[in-house]
Design a protein around this motif. Structure first.
Motif, PDB file in Angstrom:
ATOM      1  N   LEU A 105       0.855  -1.178   0.000  1.00 37.34           N
ATOM      2  CA  LEU A 105       0.000   0.000   0.000  1.00 37.34           C
ATOM      3  C   LEU A 105       0.896   1.235   0.000  1.00 37.34           C
ATOM      4  N   THR A 106       0.668   2.129  -0.947  1.00 38.38           N
ATOM      5  CA  THR A 106       1.465   3.354  -1.073  1.00 38.38           C
ATOM      6  C   THR A 106       0.555   4.565  -1.113  1.00 38.38           C
ATOM      7  N   PHE A 160      -3.330   7.109  -3.810  1.00 40.68           N
ATOM      8  CA  PHE A 160      -2.925   5.858  -3.181  1.00 40.68           C
ATOM      9  C   PHE A 160      -2.895   4.756  -4.231  1.00 40.68           C
ATOM     10  N   MET A 161      -2.143   3.714  -3.927  1.00 42.54           N
ATOM     11  CA  MET A 161      -2.069   2.524  -4.778  1.00 42.54           C
ATOM     12  C   MET A 161      -2.007   1.301  -3.873  1.00 42.54           C
ATOM     13  N   GLY A 211      -3.980  -1.398  -8.369  1.00 44.11           N
ATOM     14  CA  GLY A 211      -4.291  -0.121  -8.987  1.00 44.11           C
ATOM     15  C   GLY A 211      -4.374   0.952  -7.928  1.00 44.11           C
ATOM     16  N   GLY A 212      -4.819   2.112  -8.343  1.00 46.21           N
ATOM     17  CA  GLY A 212      -4.895   3.226  -7.408  1.00 46.21           C
ATOM     18  C   GLY A 212      -5.782   4.335  -7.919  1.00 46.21           C
TER      19      GLY A 212
END
Length: 102
Positions: A51-52, A80-81, A99-100
Protein backbone atom coordinates in the motif's frame (compact mmCIF):
# COMPACT_ATOMS: atom_id res chain seq x y z
CA UNK A 1 6.83 -19.66 7.00
CA UNK A 2 8.52 -16.28 7.08
CA UNK A 3 6.17 -13.35 6.95
CA UNK A 4 6.99 -9.79 7.62
CA UNK A 5 6.28 -6.14 7.24
CA UNK A 6 8.51 -3.42 5.86
CA UNK A 7 7.97 0.24 5.22
CA UNK A 8 9.64 2.98 3.23
CA UNK A 9 9.27 6.71 2.96
CA UNK A 10 10.68 9.22 0.53
CA UNK A 11 10.20 12.95 0.99
CA UNK A 12 11.75 15.48 -1.33
CA UNK A 13 11.53 19.09 -2.33
CA UNK A 14 13.38 21.17 -4.82
CA UNK A 15 13.40 23.60 -7.66
CA UNK A 16 13.33 21.38 -10.71
CA UNK A 17 10.71 22.99 -12.98
CA UNK A 18 12.80 23.94 -16.01
CA UNK A 19 12.20 27.51 -17.11
CA UNK A 20 9.90 28.40 -14.19
CA UNK A 21 11.75 30.71 -11.82
CA UNK A 22 10.79 30.40 -8.17
CA UNK A 23 8.75 27.18 -8.48
CA UNK A 24 9.30 24.67 -5.66
CA UNK A 25 8.00 21.11 -5.63
CA UNK A 26 7.19 19.09 -2.51
CA UNK A 27 6.50 15.35 -2.74
CA UNK A 28 6.20 12.40 -0.36
CA UNK A 29 5.80 8.67 -1.06
CA UNK A 30 5.01 6.40 1.87
CA UNK A 31 4.69 2.63 1.50
CA UNK A 32 4.10 -0.40 3.63
CA UNK A 33 4.57 -3.96 2.36
CA UNK A 34 3.48 -7.17 4.02
CA UNK A 35 4.50 -10.68 2.97
CA UNK A 36 1.67 -12.89 4.21
CA UNK A 37 2.53 -16.22 2.58
CA UNK A 38 5.87 -18.04 2.11
CA UNK A 39 5.79 -21.72 1.12
CA UNK A 40 8.51 -22.44 -1.50
CA UNK A 41 7.35 -26.06 -1.87
CA UNK A 42 3.84 -25.03 -2.99
CA UNK A 43 2.71 -23.96 -6.45
CA UNK A 44 2.09 -20.50 -4.99
CA UNK A 45 5.53 -19.82 -3.48
CA UNK A 46 4.97 -16.41 -1.89
CA UNK A 47 2.37 -13.67 -1.61
CA UNK A 48 2.64 -10.05 -0.54
CA UNK A 49 0.59 -6.88 -0.52
CA UNK A 50 1.77 -3.27 -0.83
CA UNK A 51 0.00 0.00 0.00
CA UNK A 52 1.46 3.35 -1.07
CA UNK A 53 0.25 6.88 -0.42
CA UNK A 54 1.49 9.88 -2.43
CA UNK A 55 1.04 13.58 -1.73
CA UNK A 56 2.59 16.68 -3.18
CA UNK A 57 2.24 20.19 -4.49
CA UNK A 58 4.03 23.04 -6.26
CA UNK A 59 4.36 26.61 -5.07
CA UNK A 60 5.67 29.77 -6.71
CA UNK A 61 6.01 30.69 -10.35
CA UNK A 62 2.25 31.23 -10.72
CA UNK A 63 0.85 28.32 -8.66
CA UNK A 64 0.08 27.68 -4.98
CA UNK A 65 0.02 24.64 -2.69
CA UNK A 66 -2.81 25.93 -0.52
CA UNK A 67 -5.61 27.16 -2.71
CA UNK A 68 -6.58 29.53 -5.45
CA UNK A 69 -5.53 33.08 -4.66
CA UNK A 70 -3.13 35.83 -5.57
CA UNK A 71 -0.28 33.26 -5.67
CA UNK A 72 -2.08 31.40 -8.44
CA UNK A 73 -4.29 28.32 -8.78
CA UNK A 74 -3.91 25.39 -6.43
CA UNK A 75 -1.55 22.74 -7.80
CA UNK A 76 -1.43 19.64 -5.61
CA UNK A 77 -2.25 15.93 -5.58
CA UNK A 78 -3.11 13.13 -3.20
CA UNK A 79 -3.30 9.49 -4.20
CA UNK A 80 -2.92 5.86 -3.18
CA UNK A 81 -2.07 2.52 -4.78
CA UNK A 82 -2.55 -1.04 -3.57
CA UNK A 83 -0.98 -4.11 -5.18
CA UNK A 84 -1.01 -7.83 -4.47
CA UNK A 85 1.74 -10.05 -5.90
CA UNK A 86 1.85 -13.84 -6.12
CA UNK A 87 5.06 -15.73 -6.91
CA UNK A 88 4.49 -19.09 -8.58
CA UNK A 89 6.40 -22.33 -9.25
CA UNK A 90 9.41 -21.70 -6.94
CA UNK A 91 9.52 -17.97 -7.86
CA UNK A 92 9.92 -18.67 -11.57
CA UNK A 93 6.75 -16.72 -12.45
CA UNK A 94 4.81 -13.91 -10.77
CA UNK A 95 1.49 -12.13 -11.15
CA UNK A 96 0.75 -8.64 -9.81
CA UNK A 97 -2.75 -7.17 -9.54
CA UNK A 98 -3.62 -3.74 -8.28
CA UNK A 99 -4.29 -0.12 -8.99
CA UNK A 100 -4.89 3.23 -7.41
CA UNK A 101 -6.60 6.58 -7.50
CA UNK A 102 -5.73 10.22 -7.10
Amino acid sequence: MESGRSSATSTRWGRDALGVSGRTRYHTDDSVQYKYYDHPESFISKAAVSLTGDAGCESGGGVSCFGNGKGGPKQSFLGFMIYNRLWLHKDLYAVTLGGGAN
